[in-house]
Design a protein around this motif. Structure first.
Motif, PDB file in Angstrom:
ATOM      1  N   TRP A   1      -7.257   1.498  -7.546  1.00  0.00           N
ATOM      2  CA  TRP A   1      -7.653   2.879  -7.247  1.00  0.00           C
ATOM      3  C   TRP A   1      -6.454   3.769  -7.527  1.00  0.00           C
ATOM      4  O   TRP A   1      -5.414   3.650  -6.901  1.00  0.00           O
TER       5      TRP A   1
ATOM      6  N   ILE B   1       0.820  -1.211   0.000  1.00  0.00           N
ATOM      7  CA  ILE B   1       0.000   0.000   0.000  1.00  0.00           C
ATOM      8  C   ILE B   1       0.853   1.260   0.000  1.00  0.00           C
ATOM      9  O   ILE B   1       0.324   2.371   0.045  1.00  0.00           O
ATOM     10  N   TYR B   2       2.170   1.093  -0.085  1.00  0.00           N
ATOM     11  CA  TYR B   2       3.048   2.254  -0.081  1.00  0.00           C
ATOM     12  C   TYR B   2       3.182   2.788  -1.497  1.00  0.00           C
ATOM     13  O   TYR B   2       3.435   2.041  -2.437  1.00  0.00           O
TER      14      TYR B   2
ATOM     15  N   GLN C   1      -4.608   9.753  -6.037  1.00  0.00           N
ATOM     16  CA  GLN C   1      -3.657   9.943  -4.955  1.00  0.00           C
ATOM     17  C   GLN C   1      -4.162  10.915  -3.897  1.00  0.00           C
ATOM     18  O   GLN C   1      -3.699  10.904  -2.768  1.00  0.00           O
TER      19      GLN C   1
ATOM     20  N   ALA D   1      -5.416   5.144   9.964  1.00  0.00           N
ATOM     21  CA  ALA D   1      -6.006   4.728   8.687  1.00  0.00           C
ATOM     22  C   ALA D   1      -5.436   3.409   8.165  1.00  0.00           C
ATOM     23  O   ALA D   1      -6.020   2.801   7.258  1.00  0.00           O
ATOM     24  N   LEU D   2      -4.326   2.966   8.728  1.00  0.00           N
ATOM     25  CA  LEU D   2      -3.639   1.787   8.196  1.00  0.00           C
ATOM     26  C   LEU D   2      -4.524   0.542   8.132  1.00  0.00           C
ATOM     27  O   LEU D   2      -4.579  -0.127   7.088  1.00  0.00           O
TER      28      LEU D   2
ATOM     29  N   LEU E   1      -8.986  -2.442   2.596  1.00  0.00           N
ATOM     30  CA  LEU E   1      -9.393  -2.012   1.266  1.00  0.00           C
ATOM     31  C   LEU E   1      -8.531  -2.672   0.195  1.00  0.00           C
ATOM     32  O   LEU E   1      -9.047  -3.136  -0.832  1.00  0.00           O
ATOM     33  N   HIS E   2      -7.218  -2.733   0.431  1.00  0.00           N
ATOM     34  CA  HIS E   2      -6.328  -3.367  -0.540  1.00  0.00           C
ATOM     35  C   HIS E   2      -6.646  -4.848  -0.709  1.00  0.00           C
ATOM     36  O   HIS E   2      -6.617  -5.386  -1.835  1.00  0.00           O
TER      37      HIS E   2
ATOM     38  N   VAL F   1     -12.129   7.295   6.383  1.00  0.00           N
ATOM     39  CA  VAL F   1     -11.298   6.885   7.508  1.00  0.00           C
ATOM     40  C   VAL F   1     -11.821   7.572   8.763  1.00  0.00           C
ATOM     41  O   VAL F   1     -11.863   8.802   8.828  1.00  0.00           O
TER      42      VAL F   1
ATOM     43  N   LEU G   1      -9.356   8.858  -0.939  1.00  0.00           N
ATOM     44  CA  LEU G   1      -9.545   7.425  -0.746  1.00  0.00           C
ATOM     45  C   LEU G   1     -10.981   7.045  -1.081  1.00  0.00           C
ATOM     46  O   LEU G   1     -11.896   7.860  -0.939  1.00  0.00           O
TER      47      LEU G   1
ATOM     48  N   ILE H   1      -7.001   0.915   5.215  1.00  0.00           N
ATOM     49  CA  ILE H   1      -6.369   0.836   3.891  1.00  0.00           C
ATOM     50  C   ILE H   1      -5.938  -0.590   3.569  1.00  0.00           C
ATOM     51  O   ILE H   1      -6.065  -1.051   2.431  1.00  0.00           O
TER      52      ILE H   1
END
Length: 389
Positions: free
Chosen positions: A301, A92-93, A304, A283-284, A290-291, A311, A307, A287
């Motif tokens: 998605w 997710i980075y 940038q 939020a981690l 979601l991933h 969150v 989202l 996310i």
């Protein structure tokens, strides 16, 4: 997470127990060694026998058993953490989000160190980052170091219950504080008044109130009346004025002073870097989930700046107003800002353009009027104005 928290608490209790046990055993060992030394000085002929006795008595103390038990619990806790946090964060980075923004990262780091009072560390960072004296960030950092150095000096004085410097600073910046609708100066004078009463100097407190409270009577008269009557009561927790003698007032005044000091510098009381890291940590889990869902559905998605899910954040972490278009249900962005029509209703620009294209006038370019989706009013796109929150 509750399981890990409970295990961590249990580990903390084990550590405390181990510390106390080891301290007790070390005292016992010290006494045993002292007794052995005295015995050997008294009868050196039996030195070998005395050392054998010491070795046997030392084994009975059992230093290693408690350490092994604690180490076993620590190892088990470490494995539980690894099982719980086995996610690969690299998926997710998005490093491209920081492309061309290195100066913003440098600024955030330098400002954070200054806010924390780590001036030497900030100097070392800027030196190793290659920030030169002619750079704007260097000049800004030098100015803020002077400001925050003064702030931390006064914060230390407040912690020592010395109000003189802080009161003088508030008096000097009285007009700026009033524009911020701050009560700092009055709260400092109030605390000084209470400090005099607690020191058993009621007459000095009354004299002090006559000199300083008149400036704040129009806004704080009820509070001033309460302060004047609290002199008649002893600082006892059972009275109705117990809150005026609470030690938490000194903590509150330091927090208020730091907040208002930063506000006059047009800065938030909390470090933006801290807020960013805290929000990112919050939020981690969202996310990552979601991933996982998007990977299972084989979708992506690419935005940038927003989202696809909300969150949840605490109220103090909401710094900006957010507008969601009532037509498209999408959040407004810089490229798709909110637009207000003459009737007062607001939609996003893209929705405004779609409404114009699908109006009853069809494709007639000279007539682009359309009906508001929420009232009978008609308008054209050029009549809408951009809204700033």
């Amino acid at each position: 997470m509750d399981v890990l928290v409970n295990e961590c608490q249990d580990l903390k209790e084990r550590h405390t127990k181990l510390h106390d046990t080891m301290a007790s055993k070390l005292v016992s060992l010290k006494n045993l060694l002292e007794e052995t030394r005295i015995a050997m000085d008294f009868d050196d002929v039996k030195a070998l026998q005395t050392m054998d006795d010491l070795r046997e008595k030392t084994k009975k103390i059992q230093f290693s058993r408690q350490q092994k038990e604690y180490q076993s619990s620590l190892s088990r806790f470490s494995k539980d953490i690894e099982k719980k946090f086995k996610h690969d964060l690299s998926v997710i980075y998005r490093p491209e989000a920081f492309a061309g923004k290195e100066h913003l990262v440098s600024r955030a780091l330098a400002m954070h160190l200054i806010r924390q009072g780590q001036f030497d560390l900030c100097d070392a960072y800027m030196r190793e980052a290659g920030i030169q004296p002619q750079d704007t960030l260097y000049t800004m950092a030098e100015h803020l170091k002077q400001e925050f150095s003064e702030m931390y000096t006064m914060m230390g004085e407040l912690e020592a219950h010395d109000l003189s410097h802080a009161i003088e600073w508030a008096r000097t910046h009285r007009e700026a504080l009033r524009k911020q609708e701050s009560n700092l100066e009055f709260n400092l004078h109030r605390l000084r008044f209470l400090q005099l009463t607690q020191l058993g100097q009621p007459l000095q407190a009354i004299t002090y109130s006559r000199e300083h409270f008149s400036l704040f009577a129009d806004k704080h008269l009820p509070e001033i009346k309460r302060l004047m009557t609290c002199i008649l009561h002893k600082p006892d927790a059972s009275t109705r004025y117990a809150d005026l003698h609470s030690p938490s007032l000194w903590v509150d005044i330091r927090i208020e002073f730091q907040r208002d000091f930063c506000a006059l510098l047009n800065m938030s009381a909390d470090s933006p870097l801290y807020a960013s890291v805290f929000v990112g940590t919050t939020a981690l889990p969202v996310i990552l989930k979601l991933h996982k869902i998007m990977s299972a559905k084989k979708t992506e998605w690419n935005q940038q700046d927003e989202l696809p899910v909300e969150v949840p954040l605490e109220e103090e972490l909401r710094f900006h107003s957010v507008f969601a278009c009532p037509v498209s249900k999408e959040q407004a962005t810089e490229n798709n800002p909110p637009m207000m029509m003459p009737c007062g209703h607001v939609v996003c620009r893209e929705s405004l353009e779609r409404l114009s294209r699908s109006s009853r006038y069809g494709s007639n370019r000279n007539v682009s009027r359309f009906k508001c989706p929420y009232c009978p009013s008609e308008s054209s796109p050029d009549q809408a104005i951009k809204v700033y929150f």
